[in-house]
Every structure is written in C-alpha cells, then in structure tokens.
Design an enzyme around this catalytic site. Structure first.
Site, PDB file in Angstrom:
ATOM      1  N   ARG A 177       0.846  -1.202   0.000  1.00  0.00           N
ATOM      2  CA  ARG A 177       0.000   0.000   0.000  1.00  0.00           C
ATOM      3  C   ARG A 177       0.879   1.249   0.000  1.00  0.00           C
ATOM      4  O   ARG A 177       0.583   2.223  -0.703  1.00  0.00           O
ATOM      5  CB  ARG A 177      -0.941   0.006   1.202  1.00  0.00           C
ATOM      6  CG  ARG A 177      -2.017  -1.055   1.155  1.00  0.00           C
ATOM      7  CD  ARG A 177      -2.975  -0.951   2.332  1.00  0.00           C
ATOM      8  NE  ARG A 177      -3.832   0.223   2.228  1.00  0.00           N
ATOM      9  CZ  ARG A 177      -4.684   0.603   3.184  1.00  0.00           C
ATOM     10  NH1 ARG A 177      -4.779  -0.095   4.306  1.00  0.00           N
ATOM     11  NH2 ARG A 177      -5.441   1.666   3.017  1.00  0.00           N
ATOM     12  N   CYS A 219      -1.542   5.939   9.114  1.00  0.00           N
ATOM     13  CA  CYS A 219      -1.878   4.642   8.515  1.00  0.00           C
ATOM     14  C   CYS A 219      -2.951   4.875   7.465  1.00  0.00           C
ATOM     15  O   CYS A 219      -2.890   5.847   6.725  1.00  0.00           O
ATOM     16  CB  CYS A 219      -2.326   3.666   9.593  1.00  0.00           C
ATOM     17  SG  CYS A 219      -3.735   4.265  10.581  1.00  0.00           S
TER      18      CYS A 219
END
Length: 274
Positions: free
Chosen positions: A174, A232
């Site tokens: 990611r 995050c």
C-alpha cells in the site's frame, strides 16, 4: 512505566477489584466486535464501539475515522462506568491494533490506561475466565482533559518530514502504491518512510522485546533524538505504532486523518515506490 499488562497481571488486578476493563474489538471489514463480545469476553469488561465512541462522522477529507472531541469521549467513558482515578485496561482481538486507539485517547485524557499484551488470545491462552452477554455497570462521572494532544493537522503532516520522521505504518504494498483496497488513490505522503506496525508483533500476538522494537525503529532513522509521527489508512493502526514507540521509550505524534484524509483532499501530492 509500561503501557502494557500481561494476562496474568490483569487477572490479579481483576481479583483485587482494582481495574476497569474495556473490550475494544474491531477489525477492518467488520461492522464492530459486539457480536464477538456478547459471545465471550473478559469478566466485567464493557464493550467499546470504535466507530461510535472513538471516532466521529465527518467529511471524507477528514478521513475514515476522524478524531472525536473530548466531550464525545468523556460521554462515552461515563457510559462505560468510568470515574476519576480508575485504572483501566483495554483489549481487543487484533494484537492491540484497535485497543491502541482507546489507549491513545484515554491516556491523553488523563486516564491511567494500559493495553492487554496479546489481547483476547493471550487471555484465553493463559486460561482466563470468560463470560457472555453484556456486563452490568453503573454510569460513571469521569472528567477528561483534552484528548487531541500530539495530533497533527494535514498541513503539519505534510511538513513533518522536513524536521522529523513520518512513519507510514501500512503494509508495504500500500505504501508503494501497488494496491489500495480502501481509499481513492494509492501511494503515500511524500517524505514518509514505511514501517508496517505488524513487524512489531510476535507470532503469539504479543509485542516483541524492547531491544527488537528499538532495532526496528532505528532501521528507519527513529532513535529518540528525532521527532517522529505516525499515520496509517484511517488513523487506528497509527495509534498502535505510537503505543509500540512508547514501549521503546519514544514519544510520537499521530496524523489521525492518515491516508484516507490525504487521498480525499484535492491537490495533495502523491508519492509511490519504495
């Protein structure tokens, strides 16, 4: 002072009636952990709804889990039965990743709060008792201080790599921009470095030893001498890395909007690759 307790230590605190326990079960893709809580939980534990109690509704540009107000968290804490001076232990079934959000907010609110190392799995492995249904409790009157301390705005997060280490704690793929299952754009904040929070968790779900944790951080330039902040996907996992940093003796800030806020804000630059 450690921010963790073992299952054995928690059992002793419960036996001495010296602690309030909060069940903060939540996982990505699951509405909440209430069903799991009702099926079985640590005796006396009160269920905490991450979506409703530890975050709020907001514009997409604020991220998927915007930071709640102090008043919202205080109202929830009173519903959980907390009073001033209570010692609190929070746990989940995700190695502390969701419980860390409660730890962050309550500790900044002035509460003596710790996380059960290894969570529900560690409790069961230690032979801890369990009960089903909802715990009975009397509403409390706790007063919290400002829970928003050490939180970064999106502009502060953008500028952070100029003077500190901005940790992206998502999975490496990611961070590199190869996949993005949740947010509209793949990639990372320019200048951030990647250190997935999962590297700090052992096979049994408990945190790795302090020396190993410090080595993980040192490998990406975090040694306690340079400011550090975490982000995050939606702001929850970032709190877990902040908890790990605290165990390593390092203070951290959090960009709670995280990638979900950044990728939903027009005009923000996107970095990809390692």
């Amino acid at each position: 002072m450690t921010n963790l307790v073992t299952a054995t230590e928690l059992a002793d605190l419960i036996a001495a009636e010296a602690v309030r326990v909060l069940d903060v079960r939540w996982q990505l893709g699951r509405t909440d952990g209430r069903r799991e809580y009702l099926t079985g939980h640590i005796p006396g534990a009160v269920f905490v709804d991450v979506e409703k109690d530890l975050s709020r509704s907001g514009d997409p540009a604020e991220g998927r889990h915007p930071l709640p107000s102090t008043e919202q968290v205080q109202e929830a804490a009173r519903r959980w039965g907390l009073d001033d001076g209570d010692a609190v232990v929070v746990y989940d079934d995700a190695s502390g990743i969701s419980a860390a959000r409660a730890w962050w907010l309550l500790s900044h609110g002035g509460v003596d709060v710790r996380v059960l190392d290894g969570g529900w799995a560690a409790w069961k492995a230690a032979g801890g008792d369990a009960e089903s249904g909802s715990a009975e409790y009397t509403p409390g009157m706790i007063t919290l201080t400002d829970v928003s301390g050490d939180s970064l705005t999106i502009d502060e997060a953008a500028a952070f790599p100029e003077h500190g280490v901005l940790l992206d704690v998502r999975a490496a793929e990611r961070f590199r921009g190869e996949v993005e299952p949740m947010d509209p754009i793949a990639g990372h904040i320019p200048g951030a470095v990647n250190l997935p929070t999962t590297v700090h968790i052992g096979e049994d779900g408990t945190l790795r030893g302090a020396d190993e944790l410090r080595a993980n951080f040192a490998a990406v330039g975090v040694n306690g001498d340079t400011p550090v902040a975490t982000y995050c996907g939606s702001g929850l996992t970032a709190a877990h890395t902040a908890l790990v940093l605290a165990e390593a003796g390092i203070d951290a800030k959090i960009f709670h909007g995280s990638w979900s806020a950044w990728s939903n804000t027009p005009g923000r630059p996107i970095a990809t690759g390692a």
